[in-house]
Scaffold this motif. Structure first.
Motif, mmCIF file in Angstrom:
data_model
loop_
_atom_site.group_PDB
_atom_site.id
_atom_site.type_symbol
_atom_site.label_atom_id
_atom_site.label_comp_id
_atom_site.label_asym_id
_atom_site.label_seq_id
_atom_site.Cartn_x
_atom_site.Cartn_y
_atom_site.Cartn_z
ATOM 1 N N GLY A 316 7.219 2.811 10.440
ATOM 2 C CA GLY A 316 6.628 2.822 9.114
ATOM 3 C C GLY A 316 6.197 4.234 8.750
ATOM 4 O O GLY A 316 5.564 4.916 9.559
ATOM 5 N N ARG A 317 6.559 4.689 7.537
ATOM 6 C CA ARG A 317 6.200 6.042 7.148
ATOM 7 C C ARG A 317 5.113 6.065 6.071
ATOM 8 O O ARG A 317 3.953 6.158 6.386
ATOM 9 N N HIS A 318 5.448 5.981 4.820
ATOM 10 C CA HIS A 318 4.398 6.049 3.824
ATOM 11 C C HIS A 318 4.597 4.994 2.748
ATOM 12 O O HIS A 318 5.660 4.395 2.617
ATOM 13 N N TRP A 319 3.529 4.797 1.979
ATOM 14 C CA TRP A 319 3.542 3.752 0.970
ATOM 15 C C TRP A 319 2.844 4.268 -0.270
ATOM 16 O O TRP A 319 2.160 5.306 -0.234
ATOM 17 N N GLY A 320 2.991 3.535 -1.366
ATOM 18 C CA GLY A 320 2.270 3.863 -2.584
ATOM 19 C C GLY A 320 2.345 2.698 -3.546
ATOM 20 O O GLY A 320 3.111 1.749 -3.351
ATOM 21 N N ALA A 321 1.536 2.767 -4.595
ATOM 22 C CA ALA A 321 1.493 1.685 -5.576
ATOM 23 C C ALA A 321 1.017 2.230 -6.916
ATOM 24 O O ALA A 321 0.251 3.199 -6.959
ATOM 25 N N ILE A 322 1.483 1.613 -7.983
ATOM 26 C CA ILE A 322 0.977 1.937 -9.324
ATOM 27 C C ILE A 322 0.100 0.813 -9.865
ATOM 28 O O ILE A 322 -0.543 0.972 -10.895
ATOM 29 N N GLU A 323 0.097 -0.317 -9.167
ATOM 30 C CA GLU A 323 -0.860 -1.389 -9.416
ATOM 31 C C GLU A 323 -1.520 -1.726 -8.094
ATOM 32 O O GLU A 323 -0.852 -1.744 -7.050
ATOM 33 N N HIS A 324 -2.787 -1.997 -8.113
ATOM 34 C CA HIS A 324 -3.512 -2.246 -6.870
ATOM 35 C C HIS A 324 -4.030 -3.678 -6.861
ATOM 36 O O HIS A 324 -4.807 -4.081 -7.726
ATOM 37 N N HIS A 325 -3.560 -4.438 -5.886
ATOM 38 C CA HIS A 325 -3.910 -5.847 -5.728
ATOM 39 C C HIS A 325 -4.464 -6.057 -4.323
ATOM 40 O O HIS A 325 -4.006 -5.412 -3.366
#
Length: 415
Positions: A316-325
């Protein structure tokens, strides 16, 4: 054969090294299908570094380094000037070390900024330094890369280590840092005078589970119920999860993912390390090594995590989001990775740096290893004293954290 017939050279670009020659050293067993086992046998020429070349590691491939450098993610203007060390015998490349001349300590995940500050306050010059690593990638893998078909592999590795020390003098670097090395290399480097450092990560281990429910069955009741609740609530607002790999990796998906990555990078580092072009390049050359776990709501991508697939490990490397749930991060990064690893019969999931919150989700503490060559005797003595105490702390913390593992300990645990 002797080391006297081997020529060492530092090369300023991965593009100057033929991909076939590099990969013959980086993954001499070739690329095996996920889940395929070597039965524990060492490859020819492994010497006392038995096991170093049993597994395919996507991060040390020529394609991955080329994507980093050609995309201008890791290049001189970002403080990563390639000084890849190669060993030739009779014109044939038999060993390589991925190495960079660094003007800062960012993007390494083995933190030495405190060392730099102390050395410079004492009148020294810490930068440039030499960094043997995969830029921006805190994943354990081989660093002293040697072809698998030679009989004197250990001697070649020892010569590569001496070459790093000589290169340090030649470029007037303060030190050499070999990070996220395999343990056998760590011990070999120590025998040549490198200082040993440890840290910890959290890895998930596949104990032969056939399904995710089998994994849950190994947990105690409290953690099993918590994970079920987190997974249920993560997708409650109409969110769906998709796995993209191979031909499913589109520019549209990477456009969305890069937006996620930029959002996370701007919060953590000020500016992201990787350029958009990097993702295009790895998608073109390493599509079967990539797993994008993407979350969608109302017809658009809202979050995602990128993983790289080894022969027995999902990284697993990196993650991101434009909505946070709530719990979406845990679902996309950890639980989906476990499900994929079980389905592919992979042995483990390495979920990247830091994160004690991973413990409650079945990821256990594991030591990681780095080695550091510091020529200045006074500075070396101070760092060695610090590292001795740090290693004791890391070992103790790994043992203590393992006691809090969420797995069942017996019939009386309430599960």
């Amino acid at each position: 054969m002797s080391s006297s017939d081997i020529e060492l050279q530092a090369v300023p670009s991965i593009g100057d090294i033929p991909a076939e020659a590099w990969d013959a050293c980086a993954n001499p067993g070739g690329k095996r299908d996920a889940g395929e086992s070597t039965g524990g046998a060492s490859l020819p020429g492994s010497g006392s570094c038995e096991g170093l070349r049993e597994r395919y590691n996507p991060f040390v491939t020529h394609a991955f380094y080329h994507a980093l450098e050609a995309s201008r993610s890791a290049w001189p203007r970002t403080g990563w000037a390639a000084q890849h060390l190669i060993a030739r015998r009779g014109g044939t490349i038999i060993g390589v070390v991925p190495c960079y001349l660094k003007s800062h300590s960012r993007g390494e995940y083995v933190f030495d900024a405190g060392w730099a500050d102390a050395y410079e306050r004492a009148g020294g010059r810490y930068y440039p330094k030499l960094q043997v690593s995969v830029p921006f990638t805190p994943a354990t893998g081989p660093r002293l890369l040697v072809r698998g078909d030679i009989s004197d592999a250990r001697q070649v590795r020892e010569l590569l280590v001496k070459g790093l020390m000589a290169l340090c003098r030649t470029v007037q670097a303060s030190s050499v840092h070999v990070t996220f090395a395999q343990r056998d290399e760590w011990e070999l480097l120590a025998s040549s005078g490198f200082l040993q450092r440890t840290d910890r990560q959290f890895h998930w281990q596949n104990e032969g589970y056939a399904t995710f429910d089998d994994f849950l069955g190994a947990l105690n009741s409290r953690h099993r119920k918590a994970i079920k609740r987190e997974r249920r609530e993560a997708v409650a607002p109409g969110i769906t999860i998709e796995h993209l790999t191979g031909n499913d990796l589109t520019e549209d998906a990477f456009d969305a993912f890069f937006d996620f990555y930029q959002e996370t990078g701007s919060r953590k580092w000020g500016s992201p390390y990787l350029t958009r072009d990097f993702y295009t390049r790895v998608a073109e050359t390493m599509a079967d090594d990539i797993l994008l776990v993407m979350a969608k709501r109302n017809g658009r991508w809202i979050a995602g995590a990128i993983n790289f697939i080894g022969s027995d490990t999902l990284f697993g490397r990196h993650w991101g989001a434009i909505e946070h749930h709530p719990f979406l991060h845990f679902e996309v990064c950890y639980y989906q990775a476990i499900e994929f690893a079980i389905r592919r019969k992979l042995k483990r999931v390495e979920a990247g740096a830091q994160g004690e919150h991973k413990l409650a989700r079945g990821y256990l503490p594991k030591e990681t290893y780095s080695a550091h060559y510091i020529p200045d005797p006074g500075f070396r003595h101070a760092v060695a004293d610090y590292l001795k105490r740090e290693r004791q702390y890391v070992a103790q913390s790994v043992d203590e954290l393992a006691d809090y593992a969420p797995f069942r300990k017996g019939d009386g645990d309430g599960s």
